[in-house]
Design a protein around this motif. Structure first.
Motif, PDB file in Angstrom:
ATOM      1  N   LEU A   4       0.766  -1.241  -0.026  1.00 39.40           N
ATOM      2  CA  LEU A   4       0.058   0.036   0.142  1.00 39.40           C
ATOM      3  C   LEU A   4       0.822   1.310   0.002  1.00 39.40           C
ATOM      4  CD1 LEU A   4      -2.834   1.332   0.375  1.00 39.40           C
ATOM      5  CD2 LEU A   4      -2.352   1.072   2.551  1.00 39.40           C
ATOM      6  N   GLY A   5       0.482   2.215  -0.747  1.00 38.01           N
ATOM      7  CA  GLY A   5       1.102   3.526  -0.790  1.00 38.01           C
ATOM      8  C   GLY A   5       0.258   4.418  -1.019  1.00 38.01           C
ATOM      9  N   PHE A   6       0.941   5.699  -0.257  1.00 35.78           N
ATOM     10  CA  PHE A   6       0.232   7.075  -0.433  1.00 35.78           C
ATOM     11  C   PHE A   6       1.180   8.175  -0.391  1.00 35.78           C
ATOM     12  CE2 PHE A   6      -1.654  10.971   1.366  1.00 35.78           C
ATOM     13  CZ  PHE A   6      -2.643  11.406   0.380  1.00 35.78           C
ATOM     14  N   HIS A   7       1.485   8.644  -1.843  1.00 35.12           N
ATOM     15  CA  HIS A   7       2.593   9.500  -2.010  1.00 35.12           C
ATOM     16  C   HIS A   7       4.055   8.757  -1.452  1.00 35.12           C
ATOM     17  CE1 HIS A   7       0.005  12.883  -3.068  1.00 35.12           C
ATOM     18  NE2 HIS A   7      -0.457  12.776  -1.866  1.00 35.12           N
ATOM     19  N   THR A  23      12.043 -15.682  -5.491  1.00 35.21           N
ATOM     20  CA  THR A  23      12.369 -16.811  -6.602  1.00 35.21           C
ATOM     21  C   THR A  23      10.976 -17.807  -6.791  1.00 35.21           C
ATOM     22  OG1 THR A  23      13.393 -18.497  -5.027  1.00 35.21           O
ATOM     23  CG2 THR A  23      14.963 -17.046  -6.514  1.00 35.21           C
ATOM     24  N   ASP A  24       9.979 -17.608  -5.875  1.00 38.60           N
ATOM     25  CA  ASP A  24       8.589 -18.459  -5.897  1.00 38.60           C
ATOM     26  C   ASP A  24       8.019 -17.786  -7.186  1.00 38.60           C
ATOM     27  OD1 ASP A  24       6.146 -19.507  -5.784  1.00 38.60           O
ATOM     28  OD2 ASP A  24       6.349 -19.242  -3.421  1.00 38.60           O
ATOM     29  N   GLU A  25       7.575 -18.637  -8.157  1.00 40.99           N
ATOM     30  CA  GLU A  25       7.074 -18.335  -9.347  1.00 40.99           C
ATOM     31  C   GLU A  25       5.514 -18.140  -9.124  1.00 40.99           C
ATOM     32  OE1 GLU A  25       5.851 -22.838 -11.216  1.00 40.99           O
ATOM     33  OE2 GLU A  25       7.890 -22.076 -11.388  1.00 40.99           O
ATOM     34  N   ASN A  26       4.921 -18.419  -7.914  1.00 36.91           N
ATOM     35  CA  ASN A  26       3.567 -18.116  -7.440  1.00 36.91           C
ATOM     36  C   ASN A  26       3.354 -16.914  -6.651  1.00 36.91           C
ATOM     37  OD1 ASN A  26       2.599 -20.459  -8.753  1.00 36.91           O
ATOM     38  ND2 ASN A  26       3.459 -21.916  -7.009  1.00 36.91           N
ATOM     39  N   PHE A  27       4.426 -16.391  -6.473  1.00 36.92           N
ATOM     40  CA  PHE A  27       4.475 -15.063  -5.546  1.00 36.92           C
ATOM     41  C   PHE A  27       4.045 -13.877  -6.300  1.00 36.92           C
ATOM     42  CE2 PHE A  27       6.369 -11.407  -3.470  1.00 36.92           C
ATOM     43  CZ  PHE A  27       5.989 -11.725  -2.048  1.00 36.92           C
ATOM     44  N   ARG A  28       2.965 -13.049  -6.115  1.00 38.50           N
ATOM     45  CA  ARG A  28       2.538 -12.174  -6.804  1.00 38.50           C
ATOM     46  C   ARG A  28       2.426 -10.934  -5.748  1.00 38.50           C
ATOM     47  NH1 ARG A  28      -0.592 -16.234  -8.688  1.00 38.50           N
ATOM     48  NH2 ARG A  28      -0.515 -16.593 -11.035  1.00 38.50           N
ATOM     49  N   VAL A  29       2.751  -9.794  -6.529  1.00 39.25           N
ATOM     50  CA  VAL A  29       2.853  -8.432  -5.611  1.00 39.25           C
ATOM     51  C   VAL A  29       1.828  -7.425  -6.353  1.00 39.25           C
ATOM     52  CG1 VAL A  29       4.222  -6.536  -5.223  1.00 39.25           C
ATOM     53  CG2 VAL A  29       5.430  -8.731  -5.308  1.00 39.25           C
ATOM     54  N   TYR A  30       1.069  -6.906  -5.529  1.00 40.07           N
ATOM     55  CA  TYR A  30       0.118  -5.818  -6.140  1.00 40.07           C
ATOM     56  C   TYR A  30       0.521  -4.633  -5.314  1.00 40.07           C
ATOM     57  CZ  TYR A  30      -2.653  -9.811  -7.136  1.00 40.07           C
ATOM     58  OH  TYR A  30      -3.017 -11.173  -7.783  1.00 40.07           O
ATOM     59  N   ALA A  63      -6.404   0.675   6.298  1.00 37.63           N
ATOM     60  CA  ALA A  63      -7.474  -0.369   6.305  1.00 37.63           C
ATOM     61  C   ALA A  63      -8.156  -0.564   4.969  1.00 37.63           C
ATOM     62  CB  ALA A  63      -8.276  -0.484   7.297  1.00 37.63           C
ATOM     63  N   GLY A  64      -8.670   0.551   4.369  1.00 33.99           N
ATOM     64  CA  GLY A  64      -9.525   0.630   3.370  1.00 33.99           C
ATOM     65  C   GLY A  64      -8.517   0.190   2.190  1.00 33.99           C
ATOM     66  N   GLY A  65      -7.533   0.872   1.674  1.00 39.58           N
ATOM     67  CA  GLY A  65      -6.475   0.637   0.979  1.00 39.58           C
ATOM     68  C   GLY A  65      -6.067  -0.943   0.992  1.00 39.58           C
ATOM     69  N   ASN A  66      -5.558  -1.311   2.059  1.00 36.40           N
ATOM     70  CA  ASN A  66      -5.161  -2.699   2.091  1.00 36.40           C
ATOM     71  C   ASN A  66      -6.539  -3.702   1.572  1.00 36.40           C
ATOM     72  OD1 ASN A  66      -2.321  -2.992   2.836  1.00 36.40           O
ATOM     73  ND2 ASN A  66      -2.799  -2.372   4.854  1.00 36.40           N
ATOM     74  N   ASN A  67      -7.578  -3.500   2.154  1.00 36.15           N
ATOM     75  CA  ASN A  67      -8.882  -4.252   1.873  1.00 36.15           C
ATOM     76  C   ASN A  67      -8.971  -4.084   0.458  1.00 36.15           C
ATOM     77  OD1 ASN A  67      -9.112  -5.159   4.259  1.00 36.15           O
ATOM     78  ND2 ASN A  67     -10.655  -3.555   4.856  1.00 36.15           N
ATOM     79  N   ASP A  76      -8.058 -12.729  -8.220  1.00 33.41           N
ATOM     80  CA  ASP A  76      -7.204 -13.182  -9.204  1.00 33.41           C
ATOM     81  C   ASP A  76      -6.572 -14.715  -9.020  1.00 33.41           C
ATOM     82  OD1 ASP A  76      -7.194 -10.671 -10.532  1.00 33.41           O
ATOM     83  OD2 ASP A  76      -5.046 -10.144 -10.096  1.00 33.41           O
ATOM     84  N   VAL A  77      -6.359 -14.960  -7.664  1.00 41.52           N
ATOM     85  CA  VAL A  77      -5.948 -16.440  -7.390  1.00 41.52           C
ATOM     86  C   VAL A  77      -6.540 -16.781  -6.278  1.00 41.52           C
ATOM     87  CG1 VAL A  77      -3.925 -16.040  -8.779  1.00 41.52           C
ATOM     88  CG2 VAL A  77      -4.131 -15.396  -6.319  1.00 41.52           C
ATOM     89  N   HIS A  78      -6.323 -18.249  -6.257  1.00 41.28           N
ATOM     90  CA  HIS A  78      -6.691 -18.820  -4.762  1.00 41.28           C
ATOM     91  C   HIS A  78      -5.512 -19.004  -4.057  1.00 41.28           C
ATOM     92  CE1 HIS A  78     -10.806 -19.004  -6.252  1.00 41.28           C
ATOM     93  NE2 HIS A  78     -10.539 -19.430  -7.053  1.00 41.28           N
ATOM     94  N   PRO A  79      -4.846 -17.966  -3.395  1.00 35.32           N
ATOM     95  CA  PRO A  79      -3.703 -18.171  -2.853  1.00 35.32           C
ATOM     96  C   PRO A  79      -3.815 -18.955  -1.368  1.00 35.32           C
ATOM     97  CG  PRO A  79      -4.568 -16.175  -2.252  1.00 35.32           C
ATOM     98  CD  PRO A  79      -5.320 -16.798  -2.939  1.00 35.32           C
ATOM     99  N   ASP A  80      -2.523 -19.499  -1.216  1.00 37.41           N
ATOM    100  CA  ASP A  80      -2.196 -19.967  -0.023  1.00 37.41           C
ATOM    101  C   ASP A  80      -2.237 -19.077   1.301  1.00 37.41           C
ATOM    102  OD1 ASP A  80      -2.149 -22.634  -0.999  1.00 37.41           O
ATOM    103  OD2 ASP A  80       0.293 -22.601  -1.275  1.00 37.41           O
ATOM    104  N   GLY A  81      -1.926 -17.899   0.853  1.00 36.55           N
ATOM    105  CA  GLY A  81      -1.762 -16.801   1.684  1.00 36.55           C
ATOM    106  C   GLY A  81      -1.662 -15.284   0.930  1.00 36.55           C
ATOM    107  N   VAL A  82      -2.311 -14.452   1.671  1.00 33.83           N
ATOM    108  CA  VAL A  82      -2.032 -13.032   1.038  1.00 33.83           C
ATOM    109  C   VAL A  82      -1.863 -12.140   2.237  1.00 33.83           C
ATOM    110  CG1 VAL A  82      -4.525 -12.641   0.808  1.00 33.83           C
ATOM    111  CG2 VAL A  82      -2.793 -11.305  -0.457  1.00 33.83           C
ATOM    112  N   GLY A  83      -1.072 -11.017   2.195  1.00 34.66           N
ATOM    113  CA  GLY A  83      -0.942 -10.289   3.360  1.00 34.66           C
ATOM    114  C   GLY A  83      -0.507  -8.769   2.885  1.00 34.66           C
ATOM    115  N   PRO A  84      -0.750  -7.719   3.650  1.00 33.98           N
ATOM    116  CA  PRO A  84      -0.269  -6.595   3.501  1.00 33.98           C
ATOM    117  C   PRO A  84       1.352  -6.248   3.883  1.00 33.98           C
ATOM    118  CG  PRO A  84      -1.472  -6.247   5.494  1.00 33.98           C
ATOM    119  CD  PRO A  84      -1.527  -7.968   4.899  1.00 33.98           C
TER     120      PRO A  84
END
Length: 95
Positions: A4-7, A23-30, A63-67, A76-84
């Motif tokens: 999450l970013g603001f300025h 190096t994990d090919e299933n790792f995604r960044v948003y 909270a709203g930005g992370n949500n 997008d995916v059915h991840p094993d885990g996702v976090g902020p």
């Protein structure tokens, strides 16, 4: 991972390389831009094409930005885990 970013443009050169280096090919960044006016979203799109950018029309706060990012990531995916992950920090090591 949802960043999450603001300025946050000034922090992105340190933060994003550290999280996209995995190096994990299933790792995604948003990257969620909370209505910044410093060019953060444009910079991420141009510099880190592997990062999916989510732009909020207004600043939804932490909270709203992370949500918003979590909703996109979970759709997008059915991840094993996702976090902020705060955009003003960096990761060490390779998960």
């Amino acid at each position: 991972m949802v960043v999450l970013g603001f300025h946050a443009r000034r922090w992105l050169d340190r933060c994003l390389p550290s999280v996209v280096a995995t190096t994990d090919e299933n790792f995604r960044v948003y990257f969620v831009d909370n209505a910044s006016s410093d060019g953060s979203a444009e910079y991420v799109r141009a510099t880190f094409p592997q990062v999916r950018v989510v732009v909020n029309a207004s600043n939804l706060g932490i909270a709203g930005g992370n949500n918003a990012g979590l909703r996109v990531a979970l759709g997008d995916v059915h991840p094993d885990g996702v976090g902020p992950f705060a955009g003003d920090v960096h990761a060490e090591g390779n998960p």
